[in-house]
Design a protein around this motif. Structure first.
Motif, PDB file in Angstrom:
ATOM      1  N   GLN A  10     -51.097 105.350  40.822  1.00 43.80           N
ATOM      2  CA  GLN A  10     -49.824 105.878  40.326  1.00 43.80           C
ATOM      3  C   GLN A  10     -49.633 107.386  40.514  1.00 43.80           C
ATOM      4  O   GLN A  10     -48.878 108.022  39.788  1.00 43.80           O
ATOM      5  N   ASN A  32     -48.362  99.501  33.833  1.00 47.78           N
ATOM      6  CA  ASN A  32     -49.426  99.135  34.762  1.00 47.78           C
ATOM      7  C   ASN A  32     -50.571  98.437  34.040  1.00 47.78           C
ATOM      8  O   ASN A  32     -51.044  97.369  34.461  1.00 47.78           O
ATOM      9  N   VAL A  39     -45.081  99.922  42.509  1.00 47.73           N
ATOM     10  CA  VAL A  39     -46.344  99.829  41.771  1.00 47.73           C
ATOM     11  C   VAL A  39     -46.492  98.434  41.168  1.00 47.73           C
ATOM     12  O   VAL A  39     -47.557  97.806  41.250  1.00 47.73           O
ATOM     13  N   GLN A  44     -41.663 102.814  40.852  1.00 44.82           N
ATOM     14  CA  GLN A  44     -42.217 101.969  39.794  1.00 44.82           C
ATOM     15  C   GLN A  44     -42.193 100.494  40.205  1.00 44.82           C
ATOM     16  O   GLN A  44     -43.138  99.752  39.934  1.00 44.82           O
ATOM     17  N   SER A 101     -44.988 104.453  32.456  1.00 43.15           N
ATOM     18  CA  SER A 101     -45.472 103.873  33.705  1.00 43.15           C
ATOM     19  C   SER A 101     -46.912 103.392  33.575  1.00 43.15           C
ATOM     20  O   SER A 101     -47.262 102.309  34.037  1.00 43.15           O
TER      21      SER A 101
END
Length: 218
Positions: free
Chosen positions: A119, A11, A90, A87, A7
């Motif tokens: 996050q 990002n 995000v 996710q 993740s």
């Protein structure tokens, strides 16, 4: 920890792609949000983007698919779905941050989008992978979402106030509030900003504390 690392990589890579090609990055994420579209085919069809973007977008797509595969191994389907949805939120928020200083209607909307980059929520959800599956319910997932959103907003407020003058070319909640309020930085303005954001945080905190769904965890 693998889901967390994937993740974070997604990002970081997405923000670099946005810096390189904002419009193409937006289209790439839109393709990912619609699972029936092929992001790799889209990348190949782009007529005029930089080579770093093509390489980065291919890597981003590959990591995204690896993360989906890892999450799908989770035994609790509710948790797997929550992880994938968070996710996507995000990723979507990263795109929505493009021009956010101008597009946000108020401080609350600005913070709700800007805070996603921290996050925290997906980290909390990832931690649930290792606990007793019987403790994972819709109510407990709701509590973790509320807690994550609160901590994300709290974190971004503190960060942006501390770093507001270090880089004027990035989204910053304090800079946004100054502009929206027709103010300039002064000795008193940080406290005024904190008073405004304190109200927003208190609303989230009250909602969090009134939620009893965390009881099975403690």
């Amino acid at each position: 920890y693998k889901v967390k690392v994937l993740s974070v990589l997604l990002n970081l890579l997405l923000f670099r792609l946005i810096e390189e090609e904002p419009a193409a990055s937006t289209q790439l994420v839109q393709n990912l949000l619609f699972a029936h579209l092929d992001p790799l085919l889209f990348i190949k069809q782009l007529p005029s983007v930089s080579e770093p973007f093509v390489i980065g977008a291919s890597l981003f797509t590959a990591i995204f698919n690896v993360m989906k595969h890892e999450v799908d191994q989770t035994s609790v389907r509710l948790l797997a779905n929550a992880l994938k949805e968070e996710q996507l939120r995000v990723i979507s928020s990263a795109i929505n941050m493009i021009g956010l200083q101008e597009s946000a209607k108020n401080v609350e909307q600005f913070l709700s989008i800007h805070a996603r980059r921290y996050q925290v929520t997906i980290f909390l959800l990832s931690d649930l992978i290792s606990i007793n599956p019987n403790l994972i319910t819709p109510a407990s997932l709701r509590f973790m979402l509320l807690l994550g959103h609160y901590l994300e907003m709290e974190g971004v407020i503190c960060h942006d106030l501390a770093c507001w003058n270090k880089n004027t070319n990035v989204n910053n909640a304090y800079q946004y509030w100054l502009k929206k309020s027709n103010k300039t930085h002064s000795k008193e303005s940080p406290e005024e900003f904190m008073n405004v954001t304190k109200t927003l945080l208190q609303e989230k905190k009250d909602k969090l504390l009134s939620d009893s769904s965390a009881a099975p965890f403690f």
